[in-house]
Design an enzyme around this catalytic site. Structure first.
Site, mmCIF file in Angstrom:
data_model
loop_
_atom_site.group_PDB
_atom_site.id
_atom_site.type_symbol
_atom_site.label_atom_id
_atom_site.label_comp_id
_atom_site.label_asym_id
_atom_site.label_seq_id
_atom_site.Cartn_x
_atom_site.Cartn_y
_atom_site.Cartn_z
ATOM 1 N N LYS A 1 47.500 34.161 43.194
ATOM 2 C CA LYS A 1 47.359 33.935 41.755
ATOM 3 C C LYS A 1 47.737 32.512 41.384
ATOM 4 O O LYS A 1 47.126 31.916 40.506
ATOM 5 C CB LYS A 1 48.194 34.943 40.959
ATOM 6 C CG LYS A 1 47.578 36.342 40.929
ATOM 7 C CD LYS A 1 48.225 37.252 39.896
ATOM 8 C CE LYS A 1 47.426 38.543 39.749
ATOM 9 N NZ LYS A 1 48.008 39.485 38.775
ATOM 10 N N LYS B 1 39.504 41.508 46.182
ATOM 11 C CA LYS B 1 39.573 42.743 45.416
ATOM 12 C C LYS B 1 39.093 42.537 43.994
ATOM 13 O O LYS B 1 39.233 41.449 43.428
ATOM 14 C CB LYS B 1 41.005 43.283 45.421
ATOM 15 C CG LYS B 1 41.929 42.608 44.426
ATOM 16 C CD LYS B 1 43.205 43.420 44.228
ATOM 17 C CE LYS B 1 43.958 42.959 42.984
ATOM 18 N NZ LYS B 1 43.499 43.596 41.742
ATOM 19 N N LYS C 1 41.358 42.512 37.168
ATOM 20 C CA LYS C 1 41.211 42.306 35.728
ATOM 21 C C LYS C 1 41.154 40.834 35.402
ATOM 22 O O LYS C 1 40.460 40.398 34.506
ATOM 23 C CB LYS C 1 42.384 42.948 34.977
ATOM 24 C CG LYS C 1 42.294 44.448 34.889
ATOM 25 C CD LYS C 1 43.269 44.967 33.850
ATOM 26 C CE LYS C 1 44.282 45.903 34.480
ATOM 27 N NZ LYS C 1 45.461 45.211 34.980
#
Ligand code: ATP
Ligand code: MG
Length: 332
Positions: A113, A196, A199
Site C-alpha cells: 500500500k 487481489k 476496494k
C-alpha cells in the site's frame, strides 16, 4: 460456543465480490455456530487517503446496510462500528509497545500500500494498522477469525503478539486461529489477475456489489484473459480464466472443477457471458436490499448502538485485565 471476530473497512462506496466471497459470506454462516462479533472498522479507514468526514459517515452506513443485506442478523451477532468501542484504540497502544519496529516493517500489505501511493501520504497509522487489527481481535478473545488470504500475515502477527503478551504478563489473551476458505480466499483483479481485488484499487477490475448491472457485465467482458483459447482451471498458468471460473463456481454454488468441465472446449467469450449473468443475478437482489435498508439510516444507527453495547461488555473486561497485567493502577 467458540467466539468469532472479523471486520471490514468502510473504504469505498461498495464492497466487492472478493470481500463477500472471501469473508462476509462466511460471517453469515458462522453467526449460527459461533458467538459472533462483526465490525465496520472505521478507525482503519483513515490510515490511507482519509475520505471527507461526511463521506466516511456515509460509507460506514452503506457498509452496515451491505452486511445486513448479506444476511447478518443483529439478533444473532453483535454488529458494531469500531470507533464506538474505545477499547480498540486503548488496547492497540499496549500492543504497539510489545511489537518490534522491524516486525511491523515486514508486513507486506504495508509495503504494497505504501509503494502504491506517494511517499508523502504514508502515515504512522498505516504502519501500525496491523497492531490495531490485533487489538480488534484479542479484545474479544476470539477463537476464529474468518478473513481472506491477504490477511494471513496479519493474523500471524496477532497470534505472536497474544503469545508474547501472555508469556510476559501471564495468560490474558486467547490465541486466535485464522479461518481462511479455499478458492474464494483470494479473488483477483479483473484487469490484473496477479493482484487481489481491492476496494482501494482500480475501478475497472473490481466487481462492486453495488455497481449497475450493465457496468458489471462490461467489466467482466473486458476482463484480462490469458494467452491461448481454451478454458481450463490452472491458477498458475491461466490466472485470468481461473479467477473467472472461481467466481462463476462461487456465485452459482458449484465446485470449480464442475464448472471448468462444463466450459472445457468452449471459448473465453462464452465463459465471460456466463460469469456476467451469474454475477448480475447474484448482485441485483443484494443491491436492492441494501438500498432498502439505507432508506432508514436511523435504524442502521440503532443496530450499531445495540451492537456496540454488546461489544463493550466483552471489550471493557479484556482491556481492564490487560491494563492490570501491565501494571497500570486501577482508576480509584
Ligand atoms: P482495502 O483496499 O481498503 O484494504 P479490501 O478490499 O482489502 O479494501 P478490507 O476491508 O481490507 O477490504 O478487507 C475485508 C475482508 O475482505 C478481509 O477479510 C479481507 O481478507 C477480505 N478480502 C479483501 N480482498 C479480498 C479478495 N480479493 N479476495 C478475497 N477476500 C478478500
Ligand atoms: Mg484490505
Amino acid at each position: 460456543p467458540p467466539r468469532v471476530l472479523s471486520g471490514i473497512q468502510p473504504t469505498s462506496e461498495s464492497f466487492h465480490l472478493g470481500n463477500y466471497l472471501g469473508a462476509v459470506k462466511q460471517w453469515a454462516i458462522m453467526q449460527d455456530t459461533h458467538d459472533s462479533y462483526f465490525c465496520v472498522v472505521d478507525l482503519h479507514a483513515i490510515t490511507l487517503d482519509p475520505p471527507a468526514p461526511e463521506v466516511l459517515r456515509e460509507r460506514t452506513r452503506v457498509s452496515v446496510a451491505q452486511l445486513l443485506a448479506a444476511g447478518l442478523d443483529p439478533a444473532r451477532c453483535a454488529l458494531f462500528a469500531q470507533s464506538h468501542v474505545p477499547e480498540h484504540a486503548q488496547l492497540s497502544w499496549v500492543l504497539e509497545c510489545i511489537t518490534g519496529f522491524g516486525e511491523a516493517g515486514r508486513m507486506t500489505q504495508f509495503k504494497d500500500k505504501s509503494a502504491r501511493s506517494g511517499t508523502d501520504s504514508i502515515t504512522v497509522g498505516l504502519f501500525t494498522y496491523p497492531v490495531l487489527m490485533a487489538a480488534d481481535i484479542l479484545l474479544y478473545q476470539a477463537d476464529a477469525v474468518p478473513v481472506g488470504e491477504d490477511q494471513r500475515q496479519h493474523l500471524e502477527l496477532t497470534r505472536n503478539l497474544a503469545q508474547r503478551f501472555n508469556s510476559r504478563y501471564g495468560p490474558t489473551f486467547t490465541v486466535p486461529e485464522a479461518f481462511i476458505g479455499k478458492e474464494t480466499a483470494k479473488i483477483y483483479d479483473l484487469q490484473d489477475p496477479t493482484v487481489k481485488m481491492s476496494k482501494s484499487l482500480g475501478e475497472a477490475g473490481t466487481i462492486n456489489l453495488l455497481d449497475d448491472p450493465a457496468v458489471l457485465a462490461k467489466k467482466i467482458k473486458r476482463a484480462v484473459t490469458d494467452t491461448g483459447t481454451e478454458v481450463r482451471y490452472d491458477p498458475a498458468g491461466k490466472p485470468g480464466i481461473s479467477n473467472l471460473l472461481n467466481i462463476l463456481a462461487a456465485t452459482t454454488d458449484r465446485g470449480v472443477e464442475q464448472v471448468a468441465g462444463e466450459f472445457a472446449g468452449q471459448g473465453y467469450g462464452t465463459l465471460k457471458g456466463a460469469v456476467a449473468d451469474a454475477v448480475v443475478a447474484f448482485v441485483e437482489p443484494f443491491a436492492a436490499r441494501t438500498r432498502e435498508l439505507l432508506a432508514d439510516p436511523a435504524e442502521i444507527d440503532r443496530v450499531l448502538a445495540a451492537g456496540a453495547a454488546r461489544a463493550r461488555e466483552v471489550a471493557a473486561n479484556t482491556l481492564a485485565q490487560a491494563y492490570d497485567r501491565v501494571g497500570f493502577l486501577a482508576a480509584a
